[in-house]
Design a protein around this motif. Structure first.
Motif, PDB file in Angstrom:
ATOM      1  N   GLU A  32      -4.207   6.944  -2.725  1.00  0.00           N
ATOM      2  CA  GLU A  32      -4.856   5.932  -1.890  1.00  0.00           C
ATOM      3  C   GLU A  32      -4.212   4.563  -2.091  1.00  0.00           C
ATOM      4  N   ARG A  33      -3.897   4.243  -3.330  1.00  0.00           N
ATOM      5  CA  ARG A  33      -3.276   2.940  -3.616  1.00  0.00           C
ATOM      6  C   ARG A  33      -1.892   2.855  -3.020  1.00  0.00           C
ATOM      7  N   VAL A  34      -1.111   3.926  -3.141  1.00  0.00           N
ATOM      8  CA  VAL A  34       0.242   3.944  -2.569  1.00  0.00           C
ATOM      9  C   VAL A  34       0.182   3.778  -1.055  1.00  0.00           C
ATOM     10  N   ALA A  35      -0.772   4.483  -0.434  1.00  0.00           N
ATOM     11  CA  ALA A  35      -0.906   4.410   1.026  1.00  0.00           C
ATOM     12  C   ALA A  35      -1.272   2.993   1.478  1.00  0.00           C
ATOM     13  N   LEU A  36      -2.221   2.380   0.777  1.00  0.00           N
ATOM     14  CA  LEU A  36      -2.624   1.027   1.137  1.00  0.00           C
ATOM     15  C   LEU A  36      -1.514   0.013   0.838  1.00  0.00           C
ATOM     16  N   ASP A  37      -0.836   0.197  -0.306  1.00  0.00           N
ATOM     17  CA  ASP A  37       0.267  -0.710  -0.653  1.00  0.00           C
ATOM     18  C   ASP A  37       1.355  -0.711   0.411  1.00  0.00           C
ATOM     19  N   SER A  38       1.634   0.445   0.970  1.00  0.00           N
ATOM     20  CA  SER A  38       2.702   0.555   1.957  1.00  0.00           C
ATOM     21  C   SER A  38       2.344  -0.124   3.278  1.00  0.00           C
ATOM     22  N   ILE A  39       1.051  -0.405   3.448  1.00  0.00           N
ATOM     23  CA  ILE A  39       0.596  -0.999   4.708  1.00  0.00           C
ATOM     24  C   ILE A  39       0.281  -2.484   4.562  1.00  0.00           C
TER      25      ILE A  39
END
Length: 485
Positions: A32-39
């Motif tokens: 979840e953190r990786v996904a949000l960080d990428s956005i």
């Protein structure tokens, strides 16, 4: 309504926003953190960073356009001596507005304050092109510094509202690199605008001020509708993304867990005096400010003293600044101190070459080393002070102190390169700059050692106590606040 004794901010904070809930970064899964960080950070990079970089680019162009105007005939047209030219640079009082601006930024609202600064100085820049005597130029330079002075520290502070400490340097480097790009761009722009010499009864140097000022004014007006106030009110982020950004900033120590701790306090303003690393960086800012602003103001004149004239001098002033736009140092290794040391060594090499050689080709090459070193040190040092100061008021004060010291260095530079150290060899200035570069290396190393030692002592304190047992309000002096090296 704010509690008694607490100054309300114009921008809403997470304390005021019901939708932020209780999301904690540590509660999210890695995916979840990786996904949000990428956005989220890409969105901020696209919507916030270009505006800040353009603000600073325009500030650098308008501030240093006097150097290009001088080559285009300003000094001759207004019958100024070298002494009077130095006075015109000195009277630009950037130092008077930096601390008030950083302390007011959060409470006025950056989405109002920053565009207003840009719009007003655009008008003043145009006015410089309309003067026909030395007194008029002095008046314009005075008000230009008074209005524009608060912009650089306010942009650094504003970016710290959006980015965690570990990712701030790259963004600061991007917007500071726009200054070196501006110095390169202003040479090309001045060479083109100078061709309007005589149009409308105005000399070429006047058109440099007029056209650059008009563009700044128009961009400032447009930016009122583009600049977000804070992550909490950024319309380009979804509700979940806003929650994540605020939670990440709190988890990283970029903002306080409790918004009331970031409220204005004179105690926090004064507490900066008890932070040794702030004063070391303040002295370093004075030294590097002398080098950076000296090069910004006089690089076209230095290049002209090497035998280039007219448009050729304007164009030959471009390459040294164009080179400094390239080295944007990654935040990956959190190496603020090491980058500062490396940049200082580049400065030392450049100024030593310039002093030791009489060859125009060698001295021109030396300018590349000097400009690259001086301009690359700025983002590293600025992020170093921003990362290592908390809470907000202490950070705002520390940033303002270092920028003020840099501007004081700029005043010294105007005299060193203006009338105290004549062209073409600038002997006294070169020797002074060599000594300053050496001091930069020594002080950078000392600050690095001091912060490393403080982190070790904090580690020992963490082993002996729990976070709940630590007194509140320590800010960056907390055992759980790790200094960036």
């Amino acid at each position: 309504m704010a509690e008694p004794g607490v100054v309300s901010t114009w921008c809403p904070t997470s304390h005021d926003m019901d939708y932020l809930g209780e999301l904690k970064v540590e509660e999210l899964s890695q995916d979840e953190r990786v996904a949000l960080d990428s956005i989220v950070w890409r969105k901020i990079d696209i919507r916030v960073l270009p505006l800040c970089a353009t603000f600073f680019l325009l500030a650098a162009v308008d501030r240093t356009s006097i150097a290009n105007a001088r080559v285009a005939g300003l000094q001759t047209s207004l019958a100024m001596s070298n002494y009077q030219y130095s006075v015109a640079l000195t009277v630009t009082l950037y130092i008077t507005s930096q601390l008030p601006a950083t302390l007011l930024l959060k409470y006025v609202g950056p989405n109002l304050m920053l565009p207003a600064i840009v719009t007003l100085w655009g008008i003043i820049t145009v006015s410089q092109g309309l003067v026909n005597n030395y007194s008029g130029l002095l008046a314009c330079r005075f008000f230009l510094g008074l209005i524009e002075g608060g912009l650089p520290p306010c942009i650094v502070l504003y970016l710290s509202f959006f980015y965690p400490r570990k990712w701030l340097q790259l963004r600061v480097a991007v917007f500071f690199s726009s200054a070196s790009l501006a110095s390169a761009f202003s040479g090309l722009l001045a060479a083109a605008i100078e061709q309007l010499d005589g149009k409308g009864g105005k000399p070429g140097w006047a058109w440099i001020f007029i056209l650059e000022g008009i563009f700044t004014f128009v961009f400032g007006v447009i930016s009122f509708s583009l600049l977000p106030c804070s992550p909490e009110t950024a319309r380009f982020l979804t509700e979940k993304e806003r929650v994540y950004v605020v939670s990440t900033l709190k988890h990283a120590g970029s903002v306080s867990e409790d918004d009331d701790k970031d409220s204005f306090s004179w105690t926090e303003v004064v507490s900066v005096a008890r932070s040794p690393h702030v004063w070391v960086l303040a002295v370093m800012s004075f030294l590097n400010g002398t080098l950076v602003l000296g090069l910004a103001y006089f690089e076209p004149t230095i290049v002209a003293s090497l035998g280039y004239t007219g448009n050729q001098a304007q164009l030959m002033s471009v390459p040294p600044f164009a080179v400094t736009f390239a080295p944007l140092v990654s935040d990956r290794y959190q190496c603020r101190g090491y980058i500062t040391i490396l940049s200082s060594l580049l400065e030392l090499i450049g100024f030593t070459m310039f002093y030791a050689s009489t060859s125009s080709h060698v001295r021109y090459a030396a300018v590349f080393f000097s400009v690259t070193g001086a301009f690359c040190a700025v983002p590293a040092m600025t992020t170093w002070i921003t990362n290592n100061s908390a809470p907000h008021t202490r950070r705002a004060t520390a940033v303002a102190v270092t920028f003020t010291m840099a501007e004081l260095g700029g005043i010294l530079a105007t005299w060193l390169l203006g009338s105290l150290s004549p062209a073409p060899y600038y002997t006294k200035a070169s020797i002074t700059f060599i000594v300053m570069s050496i001091c930069m290396v020594i002080l950078s190393t000392a600050n690095l050692a001091y912060l490393w030692r403080q982190n070790r002592l904090k580690e020992e304190r963490r082993q002996k106590m729990r976070k709940e047992e630590e007194p509140e309000g320590l800010g960056d002096r907390s055992a759980w606040f790790i200094y960036s090296l």
